[in-house]
Design an enzyme around this catalytic site. Structure first.
Site, PDB file in Angstrom:
ATOM      1  N   ASN A   7       0.856  -1.028  -0.038  1.00 25.20           N
ATOM      2  CA  ASN A   7       0.071   0.017  -0.085  1.00 25.20           C
ATOM      3  C   ASN A   7       0.909   1.330  -0.123  1.00 25.20           C
ATOM      4  O   ASN A   7       1.390   1.834   1.017  1.00 25.20           O
ATOM      5  CB  ASN A   7      -0.923  -0.064   1.241  1.00 25.20           C
ATOM      6  CG  ASN A   7      -1.777   1.197   1.374  1.00 25.20           C
ATOM      7  OD1 ASN A   7      -1.581   1.965   0.307  1.00 25.20           O
ATOM      8  ND2 ASN A   7      -2.774   1.015   2.242  1.00 25.20           N
ATOM      9  N   ARG A  90      -2.542  -1.979  -3.501  1.00 24.85           N
ATOM     10  CA  ARG A  90      -3.564  -1.121  -3.573  1.00 24.85           C
ATOM     11  C   ARG A  90      -3.614   0.112  -4.328  1.00 24.85           C
ATOM     12  O   ARG A  90      -2.496   0.686  -4.428  1.00 24.85           O
ATOM     13  CB  ARG A  90      -3.888  -0.497  -1.956  1.00 24.85           C
ATOM     14  CG  ARG A  90      -5.006   0.234  -1.792  1.00 24.85           C
ATOM     15  CD  ARG A  90      -5.345   0.861  -0.373  1.00 24.85           C
ATOM     16  NE  ARG A  90      -6.447   1.596  -0.304  1.00 24.85           N
ATOM     17  CZ  ARG A  90      -6.484   2.446   0.707  1.00 24.85           C
ATOM     18  NH1 ARG A  90      -5.748   2.321   1.699  1.00 24.85           N
ATOM     19  NH2 ARG A  90      -7.741   2.915   0.806  1.00 24.85           N
ATOM     20  N   HIS A 179     -12.672   3.526  -0.868  1.00 24.39           N
ATOM     21  CA  HIS A 179     -12.691   2.488   0.333  1.00 24.39           C
ATOM     22  C   HIS A 179     -13.125   1.223  -0.220  1.00 24.39           C
ATOM     23  O   HIS A 179     -13.612   0.506   0.706  1.00 24.39           O
ATOM     24  CB  HIS A 179     -13.638   3.094   1.413  1.00 24.39           C
ATOM     25  CG  HIS A 179     -12.680   4.340   2.249  1.00 24.39           C
ATOM     26  ND1 HIS A 179     -13.474   5.022   2.705  1.00 24.39           N
ATOM     27  CD2 HIS A 179     -11.244   4.438   2.449  1.00 24.39           C
ATOM     28  CE1 HIS A 179     -12.808   6.027   3.408  1.00 24.39           C
ATOM     29  NE2 HIS A 179     -11.648   5.633   3.423  1.00 24.39           N
ATOM     30  N   ARG A 240     -11.656  16.615   6.602  1.00 28.69           N
ATOM     31  CA  ARG A 240     -12.314  17.001   5.311  1.00 28.69           C
ATOM     32  C   ARG A 240     -13.811  17.521   5.664  1.00 28.69           C
ATOM     33  O   ARG A 240     -14.191  16.811   6.442  1.00 28.69           O
ATOM     34  CB  ARG A 240     -12.278  15.894   4.478  1.00 28.69           C
ATOM     35  CG  ARG A 240     -10.946  15.542   3.941  1.00 28.69           C
ATOM     36  CD  ARG A 240     -11.004  14.427   2.893  1.00 28.69           C
ATOM     37  NE  ARG A 240     -10.072  13.396   3.503  1.00 28.69           N
ATOM     38  CZ  ARG A 240     -10.059  12.190   3.186  1.00 28.69           C
ATOM     39  NH1 ARG A 240     -10.611  11.571   2.105  1.00 28.69           N
ATOM     40  NH2 ARG A 240      -8.839  11.297   3.530  1.00 28.69           N
ATOM     41  N   GLU A 383      -8.012  -4.634   4.742  1.00 28.30           N
ATOM     42  CA  GLU A 383      -7.848  -4.277   3.161  1.00 28.30           C
ATOM     43  C   GLU A 383      -6.687  -5.313   2.628  1.00 28.30           C
ATOM     44  O   GLU A 383      -6.781  -5.827   1.534  1.00 28.30           O
ATOM     45  CB  GLU A 383      -7.463  -2.893   3.268  1.00 28.30           C
ATOM     46  CG  GLU A 383      -8.890  -2.099   3.243  1.00 28.30           C
ATOM     47  CD  GLU A 383      -8.696  -0.635   3.656  1.00 28.30           C
ATOM     48  OE1 GLU A 383      -8.030  -0.300   4.716  1.00 28.30           O
ATOM     49  OE2 GLU A 383      -9.134   0.197   2.966  1.00 28.30           O
TER      50      GLU A 383
END
Ligand code: ADP
Length: 408
Positions: A7, A90, A179, A240, A383
């Site tokens: 990743n 990823r 995601h 955010r 993940e």
């Protein structure tokens, strides 16, 4: 078969070496603070930790360090890199092209490059990871697992923005969602925990980490998700803003904010941090709120309220909801926020067992009350395991390039 999962981001590279198909993690680690003077490798294997401070200039350098460390005599776990049967990466953006994970070839690389236009901070380091492996061990097959791919099943009615259609045609402006690897993983785990087939249940998955997104999963397929053209849309996050009236940006533009300032405002200075003025970390905010910090309380309240709204909206989209899943650092651990999000939802069939919820942190647990119509789960996301599985499925029939013996 050994599968390496990478990743690669702009400031860190995380890695995991799996023994498949039993999905045993042989080693995991990370290179953090890439591009700074005090970069650090942390390498965890067989209950041991090895750390190394060194200057790592970019992702390619970081990948070199990772690959070297994997085969070192003292701390490595394999004798040569050719023992790796496949490398899974990823990759954040697969545009409209990728509906699942794919074996990397030159055409895939060209597409990842092309979609860097849509994910300028993410696709370039993802690609640098792929290239670094390609250079060192060109014969080892690589697999790209896209964050957007799980959302490729979202119908037009949910992905289209109400902007002039030409903008979709010309610039591909639409909802993509992110995601996806995590939403897919936890939705499938929920089905397994309920003893159902993955294409048999409707689930609302709440990935609440530094970035947060909610997904409506109908019969195993994503049909809507809160993040959109970029990972800025949807619920508020650590820093955010999530959804807002776009006219706020025009208004601020008129007040002298330029585009870069607005980008920083919405991505780095908003969300939990922006409202509280204190922290983007839920742990701090809960503590502050308990001490009477009003804006920390407000930040938590806004966050929970907006997640509740999405759950309600997706219940309407799905019609029947079998399960709600909480995952990500916040979803897995923030007991108090889970109970606040799920409060007063008995009418739509969601009711927590508050005692079980209170005890549950980062373990697969059903936290709903016995008579809750909708099952509510905490499911730690994984993940890397999902990427390892995809890589194994796509490359597992290949023999590794080298056996233990030929590495001497
Ligand atoms: P990322 O999205 O970077 O993978 P994580 O999923 O690890 O991040 O989520 C990080 C966030 O999870 C932190 O910013 C913090 O707000 C929250 N978090 C982590 N641990 C806890 C905890 N024990 N209690 C409450 N919140 C937590």
């Amino acid at each position: 078969m050994k599968v390496l999962v990478i990743n690669a981001g702009s400031s860190s590279v995380k890695y995991y070496l799996y023994d498949m198909p039993q999905a045993e993690v042989l080693v995991r680690g990370s290179v953090e603070r890439i591009g700074e003077k005090n970069s650090e490798l942390a390498h965890f294997f067989a209950d041991k930790t090895y750390t190394q401070q060194t200057q790592v200039k970019d992702v390619e350098d970081a990948m070199e360090l990772v690959l070297e460390t994997l085969v070192r005599e003292d701390v490595g776990v394999i004798k040569c890199l050719s023992q790796i049967g496949g490398v899974g990466h990823r990759v954040v953006h697969g545009g409209e092209e990728f509906t699942g994970s794919v074996v990397v070839d030159e055409a895939v690389i060209t597409s990842i490059e092309k979609f860097a236009d849509l994910a300028p901070l993410h696709n370039p380091p993802n690609l640098a990871g792929i290239r670094a492996v390609q250079r060192r061990v060109p014969d080892v097959p690589q697999v790209a697992c896209f964050d957007t791919a799980f959302h490729s099943t979202i119908p037009e009615v949910a992905y289209m923005y109400a902007l002039p259609y030409e903008l979709y045609e010309k610039y591909h402006i639409r909802r993509y969602g992110f995601h996806g690897v995590s939403h897919r993983y936890v939705a499938r785990r929920a089905a397994a925990l309920m003893g159902r087939e993955k294409y048999d249940i409707n689930v609302i998955t709440c990935h609440l980490g530094n970035g947060c997104s909610i997904t409506a999963v109908k019969k195993g397929r994503s049909v809507d998700t809160s993040m959109g053209f970029t990972p800025l849309e949807g619920v508020p996050m650590g820093t955010r803003s999530g959804d807002l009236d776009p006219a706020i940006l025009f208004y601020l533009g008129d007040k002298g904010y330029d585009v870069n300032k607005l980008k920083t405002l919405c991505n780095k200075q908003s969300g939990l941090f922006g409202i509280s003025g204190a922290s983007n970390d839920v742990r701090n905010l809960v503590e502050l709120a308990e001490e009477g910090h009003e804006r920390a309380r407000l930040a938590i309240d806004v966050f929970c309220y907006r997640i509740k709204k999405y759950i309600g909206a997706y219940a309407a989209v799905l019609g029947v909801v079998d399960a709600v899943v909480f995952t990500g650092g916040i979803g897995e651990n923030a007991v108090y926020l889970r109970s606040q999000i799920c409060s007063d939802m008995t009418q739509i069939g969601i009711e927590l067992d508050l005692a079980i919820n209170k005890e549950t942190r980062a373990t697969e647990t059903e936290i709903s009350a016995d008579d809750s119509r909708v099952a509510v789960f905490v499911i730690p996301t994984n993940e890397q395991a999902a990427i390892a599985n995809d890589t194994y499925e796509l490359t597992g029939q290949n023999e590794p390039i080298a056996s233990e013996q030929c590495c001497g």
